[in-house]
Write a protein that holds these residues in place. Structure first.
Motif, PDB file in Angstrom:
ATOM      1  N   GLU A  25      18.476  23.732 -23.716  1.00 53.08           N
ATOM      2  CA  GLU A  25      18.651  24.379 -25.013  1.00 53.08           C
ATOM      3  C   GLU A  25      20.053  24.981 -25.106  1.00 53.08           C
ATOM      4  O   GLU A  25      20.577  25.494 -24.117  1.00 53.08           O
ATOM      5  CB  GLU A  25      17.615  25.483 -25.199  1.00 53.08           C
ATOM      6  N   LEU A  26      20.627  24.923 -26.289  1.00 50.85           N
ATOM      7  CA  LEU A  26      21.916  25.563 -26.528  1.00 50.85           C
ATOM      8  C   LEU A  26      21.808  26.390 -27.794  1.00 50.85           C
ATOM      9  O   LEU A  26      21.326  25.909 -28.821  1.00 50.85           O
ATOM     10  CB  LEU A  26      23.032  24.527 -26.660  1.00 50.85           C
ATOM     11  N   VAL A  27      22.252  27.636 -27.706  1.00 55.77           N
ATOM     12  CA  VAL A  27      22.225  28.513 -28.860  1.00 55.77           C
ATOM     13  C   VAL A  27      23.629  29.049 -29.102  1.00 55.77           C
ATOM     14  O   VAL A  27      24.355  29.390 -28.157  1.00 55.77           O
ATOM     15  CB  VAL A  27      21.227  29.680 -28.655  1.00 55.77           C
ATOM     16  N   ARG A  28      24.042  29.060 -30.356  1.00 63.50           N
ATOM     17  CA  ARG A  28      25.353  29.610 -30.730  1.00 63.50           C
ATOM     18  C   ARG A  28      25.197  31.113 -30.885  1.00 63.50           C
ATOM     19  O   ARG A  28      24.700  31.624 -31.889  1.00 63.50           O
ATOM     20  CB  ARG A  28      25.843  28.999 -32.023  1.00 63.50           C
ATOM     21  N   ASP A  29      25.549  31.842 -29.859  1.00 62.53           N
ATOM     22  CA  ASP A  29      25.347  33.287 -29.838  1.00 62.53           C
ATOM     23  C   ASP A  29      26.234  33.851 -28.739  1.00 62.53           C
ATOM     24  O   ASP A  29      26.990  33.134 -28.093  1.00 62.53           O
ATOM     25  CB  ASP A  29      23.869  33.607 -29.596  1.00 62.53           C
ATOM     26  N   ARG A  30      26.132  35.141 -28.548  1.00 63.77           N
ATOM     27  CA  ARG A  30      26.933  35.819 -27.535  1.00 63.77           C
ATOM     28  C   ARG A  30      26.041  36.759 -26.733  1.00 63.77           C
ATOM     29  O   ARG A  30      25.211  37.488 -27.314  1.00 63.77           O
ATOM     30  CB  ARG A  30      28.047  36.624 -28.212  1.00 63.77           C
ATOM     31  N   VAL A  31      26.174  36.751 -25.429  1.00 61.97           N
ATOM     32  CA  VAL A  31      25.441  37.690 -24.577  1.00 61.97           C
ATOM     33  C   VAL A  31      26.170  39.024 -24.614  1.00 61.97           C
ATOM     34  O   VAL A  31      27.358  39.100 -24.292  1.00 61.97           O
ATOM     35  CB  VAL A  31      25.336  37.174 -23.131  1.00 61.97           C
ATOM     36  N   LEU A  74      18.689  39.310 -20.459  1.00 63.06           N
ATOM     37  CA  LEU A  74      19.896  39.171 -21.270  1.00 63.06           C
ATOM     38  C   LEU A  74      19.575  39.472 -22.722  1.00 63.06           C
ATOM     39  O   LEU A  74      18.572  38.994 -23.259  1.00 63.06           O
ATOM     40  CB  LEU A  74      20.462  37.749 -21.173  1.00 63.06           C
ATOM     41  N   VAL A  75      20.437  40.247 -23.350  1.00 66.22           N
ATOM     42  CA  VAL A  75      20.309  40.559 -24.765  1.00 66.22           C
ATOM     43  C   VAL A  75      21.436  39.832 -25.498  1.00 66.22           C
ATOM     44  O   VAL A  75      22.609  39.942 -25.120  1.00 66.22           O
ATOM     45  CB  VAL A  75      20.401  42.074 -25.025  1.00 66.22           C
ATOM     46  N   LEU A  76      21.073  39.075 -26.542  1.00 63.07           N
ATOM     47  CA  LEU A  76      22.060  38.331 -27.308  1.00 63.07           C
ATOM     48  C   LEU A  76      22.438  39.093 -28.570  1.00 63.07           C
ATOM     49  O   LEU A  76      21.663  39.917 -29.075  1.00 63.07           O
ATOM     50  CB  LEU A  76      21.514  36.948 -27.680  1.00 63.07           C
ATOM     51  N   ALA A  77      23.605  38.817 -29.076  1.00 68.21           N
ATOM     52  CA  ALA A  77      24.098  39.525 -30.265  1.00 68.21           C
ATOM     53  C   ALA A  77      23.171  39.334 -31.453  1.00 68.21           C
ATOM     54  O   ALA A  77      23.037  40.222 -32.300  1.00 68.21           O
ATOM     55  CB  ALA A  77      25.508  39.049 -30.613  1.00 68.21           C
ATOM     56  N   GLY A  78      22.520  38.166 -31.525  1.00 63.87           N
ATOM     57  CA  GLY A  78      21.613  37.886 -32.633  1.00 63.87           C
ATOM     58  C   GLY A  78      20.270  38.584 -32.529  1.00 63.87           C
ATOM     59  O   GLY A  78      19.424  38.423 -33.411  1.00 63.87           O
ATOM     60  N   GLY A  79      20.060  39.348 -31.450  1.00 63.60           N
ATOM     61  CA  GLY A  79      18.833  40.115 -31.302  1.00 63.60           C
ATOM     62  C   GLY A  79      17.824  39.517 -30.344  1.00 63.60           C
ATOM     63  O   GLY A  79      16.815  40.154 -30.018  1.00 63.60           O
ATOM     64  N   ARG A  80      18.058  38.318 -29.896  1.00 63.87           N
ATOM     65  CA  ARG A  80      17.138  37.642 -28.985  1.00 63.87           C
ATOM     66  C   ARG A  80      17.272  38.202 -27.574  1.00 63.87           C
ATOM     67  O   ARG A  80      18.363  38.575 -27.141  1.00 63.87           O
ATOM     68  CB  ARG A  80      17.465  36.147 -28.988  1.00 63.87           C
ATOM     69  N   THR A  81      16.160  38.298 -26.856  1.00 63.26           N
ATOM     70  CA  THR A  81      16.166  38.725 -25.467  1.00 63.26           C
ATOM     71  C   THR A  81      15.550  37.621 -24.616  1.00 63.26           C
ATOM     72  O   THR A  81      14.496  37.085 -24.958  1.00 63.26           O
ATOM     73  CB  THR A  81      15.364  40.027 -25.274  1.00 63.26           C
TER      74      THR A  81
END
Length: 341
Positions: free
Chosen positions: A74-80, A123-130
């Motif tokens: 999986e690849l997600v466009r986000d930032r840790v 890990l917490v991502l900038a988009g709110g995902r953990t």
């Protein structure tokens, strides 16, 4: 719901995608978190990568993303934005958990929070995902800070360049300029003379007295002309670099300018985890072993995250080495845990 992965790869450049490819083929559930800010984005092409010489960097990355998707990565466009170690089981029991069965834990929402062997990171991502991961590959690279000379940023990657191995062949035999940022820039001026015999070394903010006798002898032997005085800007005609303008108004006809950006390693996540760093002339980078393992157990680093001079081919190799080491590490961890049951 907090999703679990065997490995999270932070950074989707050559190093991160290479690691993800190996991990996906090894049947490990893998997530790549990519902020979409590759260091070589300004360049129209990349060089020196066997079978990929001259390929646009964006095309290279697009092919890499297609390849890892074939193996379920999986690849997600986000930032840790944050990485923390999972709490050990004794600490977990003291918090908001409502069900304890052996080493299985669920919280009030019914979420499974079982800590598998070696499952160490949240890990917490900038988009709110953990998300949670047993192992990490940090491939966050570095950023180039350019000299504050008018026109440099706009031309970087075109006719303002930093690496002769990357671009020297394409601009060979043209009139070169080299912008000094320190006495160490002498090395760059000498190196680029391999690709052109018409090289002028603009001292800019460096005083001529700061150059050693050895520097001056080598520059003279290479036929490099030393030009004192501050550089004020670039001369651009018809969207092409045609000259270098000094503060006194003097112009030098040049069609290529080499310079050395200030490297800014993106080591914030590693520092937050307590990784040991070592100082280099190009910034502080994590101490790693031959596979890229940092001083933090379970955390590997690859690509420009471990050094300034990692080219695309080196980064891809480093990602491969890190991933293959992780595959073996996870296997042995699980086998050891099973043997103790």
């Amino acid at each position: 719901m907090t999703e679990k992965y065997a490995v999270v790869v932070i950074g989707g450049g050559a190093a991160g995608l290479s690691a993800a490819l190996v991990l996906g083929r090894a049947r490990h559930r893998t997530l790549v978190v990519d902020a979409g800010e590759p260091r070589n984005a300004p360049a129209a092409h990349m060089q020196g990568y066997l079978t990929r010489d001259g390929m646009p960097p964006a095309e290279f990355l697009a092919l890499g993303r297609e390849e890892i998707a074939r193996y379920g990565v999986e690849l997600v466009r986000d930032r840790v934005v944050e990485v923390t170690r999972a709490e050990d089981l004794t600490e977990v029991q003291d918090k908001d958990f409502t069900e304890v069965q052996g080493t299985a834990f669920t919280n009030a929402q019914g979420e499974d929070l079982t800590v598998a062997p070696g499952e160490d990171f949240t890990l917490v991502l900038a988009g709110g995902r953990t998300v949670r991961a047993r192992r990490l590959v940090v491939a966050t690279g570095l950023k180039d800070e350019l000299p504050a000379v008018a026109g440099v940023a706009e031309r970087f990657g075109r006719d303002v360049l930093h690496c002769p191995f990357c671009h020297g062949w394409e601009v060979r035999d043209q009139p070169f300029g080299v912008l000094a940022s320190s006495p160490a820039s002498v090395h760059q001026a000498l190196m680029v003379s391999q690709w052109s015999k018409d090289v002028r070394f603009f001292l800019h903010s460096v005083a001529e007295e700061e150059l050693s006798d050895e520097d001056l002898r080598r520059l003279a032997a290479a036929g490099v002309e030393v030009v004192p005085g501050e550089v004020a800007g670039l001369v651009i005609e018809n969207d092409r670099l045609t000259g270098i303008r000094l503060a006194d108004g003097t112009e030098h006809a040049r069609s290529v300018l080499f310079l050395a950006p200030r490297a800014v390693p993106q080591t914030g996540l590693l520092e937050g985890l307590g990784a040991e760093l070592h100082d280099t002339p190009f910034g502080a980078y994590p101490v790693v072993d031959a596979t890229g393992l940092t001083s933090v157990p379970g955390v590997w680093a690859a690509g420009n995250a471990i050094g300034f001079a990692e080219q695309v081919v080196h980064a891809a190799s480093g990602g491969y080495r890190a991933a293959s080491a992780i595959v073996g590490d996870l296997l042995m961890t699980d086998l050891d845990a099973a043997a103790q049951v």
